[in-house]
Structure formats: C-alpha cells, structure tokens
Design a protein around this motif. Structure first.
Motif, PDB file in Angstrom:
ATOM      1  N   TYR A  36      30.241 -77.069 -32.769  1.00  0.00           N
ATOM      2  CA  TYR A  36      31.571 -76.019 -31.688  1.00  0.00           C
ATOM      3  C   TYR A  36      32.150 -76.737 -30.774  1.00  0.00           C
ATOM      4  CZ  TYR A  36      29.417 -71.955 -34.697  1.00  0.00           C
ATOM      5  OH  TYR A  36      29.344 -71.106 -35.150  1.00  0.00           O
ATOM      6  N   ASN A  41      29.344 -73.500 -18.294  1.00  0.00           N
ATOM      7  CA  ASN A  41      29.514 -72.204 -18.211  1.00  0.00           C
ATOM      8  C   ASN A  41      29.998 -71.458 -19.390  1.00  0.00           C
ATOM      9  OD1 ASN A  41      27.972 -73.143 -16.047  1.00  0.00           O
ATOM     10  ND2 ASN A  41      29.720 -73.099 -14.860  1.00  0.00           N
ATOM     11  N   LYS A  42      30.388 -71.251 -20.465  1.00  0.00           N
ATOM     12  CA  LYS A  42      31.097 -70.648 -21.611  1.00  0.00           C
ATOM     13  C   LYS A  42      29.610 -70.419 -22.494  1.00  0.00           C
ATOM     14  CE  LYS A  42      34.673 -69.707 -19.712  1.00  0.00           C
ATOM     15  NZ  LYS A  42      34.551 -68.561 -19.090  1.00  0.00           N
ATOM     16  N   GLY A  43      30.322 -68.939 -23.608  1.00  0.00           N
ATOM     17  CA  GLY A  43      29.411 -69.857 -25.138  1.00  0.00           C
ATOM     18  C   GLY A  43      29.890 -70.261 -26.166  1.00  0.00           C
ATOM     19  N   LEU A  44      29.530 -70.698 -27.335  1.00  0.00           N
ATOM     20  CA  LEU A  44      30.165 -71.881 -27.942  1.00  0.00           C
ATOM     21  C   LEU A  44      31.281 -70.933 -28.979  1.00  0.00           C
ATOM     22  CD1 LEU A  44      26.569 -71.994 -27.138  1.00  0.00           C
ATOM     23  CD2 LEU A  44      26.936 -73.549 -29.825  1.00  0.00           C
ATOM     24  N   GLN A  45      32.137 -72.234 -28.972  1.00  0.00           N
ATOM     25  CA  GLN A  45      33.525 -71.845 -29.612  1.00  0.00           C
ATOM     26  C   GLN A  45      33.361 -71.903 -30.866  1.00  0.00           C
ATOM     27  OE1 GLN A  45      37.864 -72.739 -28.187  1.00  0.00           O
ATOM     28  NE2 GLN A  45      38.352 -71.409 -28.810  1.00  0.00           N
ATOM     29  N   PHE A  90      28.953 -79.677 -30.521  1.00  0.00           N
ATOM     30  CA  PHE A  90      27.516 -79.591 -30.943  1.00  0.00           C
ATOM     31  C   PHE A  90      27.983 -79.703 -32.542  1.00  0.00           C
ATOM     32  CE2 PHE A  90      24.189 -79.232 -27.786  1.00  0.00           C
ATOM     33  CZ  PHE A  90      24.958 -78.306 -27.176  1.00  0.00           C
ATOM     34  N   LEU A 103      21.470 -71.743 -38.029  1.00  0.00           N
ATOM     35  CA  LEU A 103      21.566 -72.785 -37.506  1.00  0.00           C
ATOM     36  C   LEU A 103      20.518 -73.927 -36.711  1.00  0.00           C
ATOM     37  CD1 LEU A 103      24.954 -71.046 -35.773  1.00  0.00           C
ATOM     38  CD2 LEU A 103      24.738 -71.976 -38.284  1.00  0.00           C
ATOM     39  N   PHE A 105      21.034 -77.454 -34.668  1.00  0.00           N
ATOM     40  CA  PHE A 105      22.579 -77.905 -34.022  1.00  0.00           C
ATOM     41  C   PHE A 105      21.288 -78.919 -33.943  1.00  0.00           C
ATOM     42  CE2 PHE A 105      25.004 -74.679 -31.864  1.00  0.00           C
ATOM     43  CZ  PHE A 105      23.800 -73.355 -32.195  1.00  0.00           C
TER      44      PHE A 105
ATOM     45  N   TYR B  33      22.322 -62.265 -33.718  1.00  0.00           N
ATOM     46  CA  TYR B  33      21.453 -63.321 -33.444  1.00  0.00           C
ATOM     47  C   TYR B  33      21.309 -63.351 -32.046  1.00  0.00           C
ATOM     48  CZ  TYR B  33      22.757 -65.198 -37.959  1.00  0.00           C
ATOM     49  OH  TYR B  33      23.694 -65.306 -38.798  1.00  0.00           O
ATOM     50  N   TYR B  35      19.795 -66.325 -29.546  1.00  0.00           N
ATOM     51  CA  TYR B  35      19.918 -67.882 -29.224  1.00  0.00           C
ATOM     52  C   TYR B  35      19.531 -67.949 -27.502  1.00  0.00           C
ATOM     53  CZ  TYR B  35      21.043 -69.942 -33.636  1.00  0.00           C
ATOM     54  OH  TYR B  35      21.911 -69.894 -34.791  1.00  0.00           O
ATOM     55  N   GLN B  37      19.532 -71.651 -24.314  1.00  0.00           N
ATOM     56  CA  GLN B  37      20.026 -72.489 -24.443  1.00  0.00           C
ATOM     57  C   GLN B  37      18.780 -72.693 -23.046  1.00  0.00           C
ATOM     58  OE1 GLN B  37      24.394 -73.343 -24.545  1.00  0.00           O
ATOM     59  NE2 GLN B  37      23.468 -75.336 -25.322  1.00  0.00           N
ATOM     60  N   PRO B  43      21.398 -74.848 -28.154  1.00  0.00           N
ATOM     61  CA  PRO B  43      20.768 -73.710 -28.450  1.00  0.00           C
ATOM     62  C   PRO B  43      19.023 -73.675 -29.777  1.00  0.00           C
ATOM     63  CG  PRO B  43      23.044 -73.198 -29.094  1.00  0.00           C
ATOM     64  CD  PRO B  43      22.910 -74.828 -28.773  1.00  0.00           C
ATOM     65  N   LEU B  45      17.565 -71.465 -31.745  1.00  0.00           N
ATOM     66  CA  LEU B  45      17.285 -69.267 -32.211  1.00  0.00           C
ATOM     67  C   LEU B  45      15.721 -69.252 -31.286  1.00  0.00           C
ATOM     68  CD1 LEU B  45      18.830 -67.423 -34.435  1.00  0.00           C
ATOM     69  CD2 LEU B  45      16.877 -68.577 -36.142  1.00  0.00           C
ATOM     70  N   LEU B  88      20.212 -69.951 -20.436  1.00  0.00           N
ATOM     71  CA  LEU B  88      21.412 -68.834 -20.979  1.00  0.00           C
ATOM     72  C   LEU B  88      20.986 -68.323 -22.151  1.00  0.00           C
ATOM     73  CD1 LEU B  88      24.416 -68.100 -20.774  1.00  0.00           C
ATOM     74  CD2 LEU B  88      24.606 -70.532 -22.014  1.00  0.00           C
ATOM     75  N   LEU B  90      21.949 -66.030 -25.351  1.00  0.00           N
ATOM     76  CA  LEU B  90      23.228 -66.428 -26.451  1.00  0.00           C
ATOM     77  C   LEU B  90      23.231 -65.671 -26.972  1.00  0.00           C
ATOM     78  CD1 LEU B  90      23.781 -70.098 -26.437  1.00  0.00           C
ATOM     79  CD2 LEU B  90      25.479 -68.346 -25.459  1.00  0.00           C
ATOM     80  N   PHE B 106      29.693 -66.515 -31.778  1.00  0.00           N
ATOM     81  CA  PHE B 106      29.188 -66.622 -30.023  1.00  0.00           C
ATOM     82  C   PHE B 106      29.506 -65.549 -28.818  1.00  0.00           C
ATOM     83  CE2 PHE B 106      25.277 -68.925 -31.100  1.00  0.00           C
ATOM     84  CZ  PHE B 106      25.694 -69.867 -32.221  1.00  0.00           C
ATOM     85  N   GLY B 107      28.295 -65.082 -28.099  1.00  0.00           N
ATOM     86  CA  GLY B 107      28.891 -64.405 -27.094  1.00  0.00           C
ATOM     87  C   GLY B 107      29.106 -65.635 -26.220  1.00  0.00           C
ATOM     88  N   GLU B 108      29.870 -64.607 -24.674  1.00  0.00           N
ATOM     89  CA  GLU B 108      29.551 -65.766 -23.604  1.00  0.00           C
ATOM     90  C   GLU B 108      28.312 -66.173 -22.852  1.00  0.00           C
ATOM     91  OE1 GLU B 108      32.961 -67.172 -23.371  1.00  0.00           O
ATOM     92  OE2 GLU B 108      33.108 -67.004 -21.533  1.00  0.00           O
ATOM     93  N   GLY B 109      27.432 -65.570 -23.323  1.00  0.00           N
ATOM     94  CA  GLY B 109      25.989 -65.862 -22.453  1.00  0.00           C
ATOM     95  C   GLY B 109      25.518 -65.102 -21.507  1.00  0.00           C
ATOM     96  N   TRP B 111      24.079 -65.389 -17.866  1.00  0.00           N
ATOM     97  CA  TRP B 111      22.844 -66.712 -17.278  1.00  0.00           C
ATOM     98  C   TRP B 111      21.255 -66.047 -17.047  1.00  0.00           C
ATOM     99  CZ3 TRP B 111      23.319 -71.269 -17.438  1.00  0.00           C
ATOM    100  CH2 TRP B 111      24.585 -72.085 -18.186  1.00  0.00           C
TER     101      TRP B 111
END
Lengths: 115, 115
Positions: A36, A41-45, A90, A103, A105, B33, B35, B37, B43, B45, B88, B90, B106-109, B111
C-alpha cells in the motif's frame, strides 16, 4: 503468527532512477501479501497484491513486486522514479479471521525522490 | 479515487465532548474496519465488523464505541477522549469471504485532534 519486515525506513532516489523497497515476510503457510502507498495527509491506496498466482505481480503506476518463497521476500520495484512517487510505502500480510481479513503492517518505508 | 467515504475529514473535540466519525461504502462489501494511525506509524486495527456484527475488538478502550447500522455504514462514537487519542482514523472495507486474498479498501481518513 505472520509478520513483515521492511528493511529500510527511508529510501532516497533521483527522479528517473530505479526504485527498490525491500520487504521480508514470515509465515507458516503461503501468505497473501500487499503493498500500500500513503501520500502525505491521505489514506492508503493499494498498489498491488500477491495471492499465490503469478509470482511477479504488476501494480498501478508502473510498480511491480516479485514473490520469492526461497528468500521469503516481496520487494517492490519501479524502473524509473517520478516525483509523484514520494510517499510512505507499507508492506502488508493478510490473515483470515472468519470472514474478515486482519492486516499486519510493516513499519513503512518513506520514499524520497529528488531532482 | 477511494470508494470508501469518511466524514468529517477533520475534527477537533474537547475531552468532555461526544462526537462521531462516519464511514460509508457502496461496493457491496460486508466486512468493515476501523484503524487508528499515529504520525509516522503504520495503522493499527481497532475493530472489525463482518455482516454487521462485531467480530474483532482489539482491546480498544470503551471511550471508542463502534456501530454498524447497516451493510454500507460504519460509525465510531467518541466520548471522553484523551489528547493521546489524537490521530488519523481510517475506515476500510472488504469482501467478507474466507480468503486471505481479500483486498481491503481504505478511505481518506478522519483527522482527530483532542484538546
């Protein structure tokens, strides 16, 4: 228990040069492995995943990874780095708990790309 | 673009406040889920829901209360948080199937800052 170890906390490359981010895993059976990426400042892709099909996995944005059972490795590579590749990466191993995935990490590798 | 939507993107709350984080997905996933971070860390869980039932609680303090009202929504209710809970948060989702190869999206989270 499964685990992953990212061997480098920080990698710096010049734009246009190859990228290698190293990951070793520990698993008592054939694992499902993921890479990933997280931009600031973003989520995980999801970049790519290995699930016991082809050992060479191609992902998005020119990244690929090779699963090597004999070396318990799943290193991430890209032939030519771009400035937009600068991010946190990650390596992740997935375990199944009922019908959900758990998961684990790695600690992450920060990729810096310089001009 | 992520198909997991989280609101709000930023939240500042006092230690006596009650607030909620919301997550929505329309991919037909039945596993969701939460998470947490912290900065420069991977992240961790917190909770897993499978078919709208809580299946994993990673020993999270009771000041965090998850809720899954339907298959598309996941909430995280926050009450009496501490400054060290600033992080953050997630949300993620996946197919609910007995396969460790399920991809988690995952989403963008959100903060969260606790003052």
């Amino acid at each position: 228990a499964q685990s992953v170890t990212q061997l480098d906390s920080h990698v710096s490359v010049s734009e246009g040069t190859p990228v290698l981010l190293r990951c070793n895993y520990s698993s008592s059976y054939s694992p499902s492995l993921f890479w990933y990426v997280q931009h600031p400042n973003k989520g995980l892709q999801l970049l790519l995943k290995y699930t016991s099909a082809a050992t060479l996995v191609k992902g998005i944005n020119g990244f690929e990874a090779e699963f090597k059972k004999s070396e318990t490795s799943f290193h991430l590579t890209k032939p030519s780095a771009h400035m937009s590749d600068a991010a946190e990466y990650f390596c992740v191993v997935s375990d199944q708990t009922g019908t959900a995935s758990k998961l684990t990490f790695g600690t992450g590798t920060r990729l810096q790309v310089t001009l | 673009d992520t198909e997991v939507t989280q609101t709000p993107k930023h939240l500042v709350m006092g230690m006596t406040n009650k607030k909620s984080l919301k997550c929505e997905q329309h991919m037909g996933h039945r596993a969701m889920y939460w998470y947490k971070q912290k900065a420069k860390k991977p992240p961790e869980l917190m909770f897993v829901y499978s078919y709208e039932k809580l299946s994993i609680n990673e020993s999270v303090p009771s000041r965090f209360s998850p809720e899954c009202p339907n298959s598309s929504l996941l909430n995280l209710h926050l009450h009496a948080l501490q400054p060290e809970d600033s992080a953050l948060y997630l949300c993620a989702s996946s197919q609910a199937a007995r396969s460790s190869g399920n991809t988690i999206y995952f989403g963008e989270g959100s903060w969260l800052t606790v003052v």
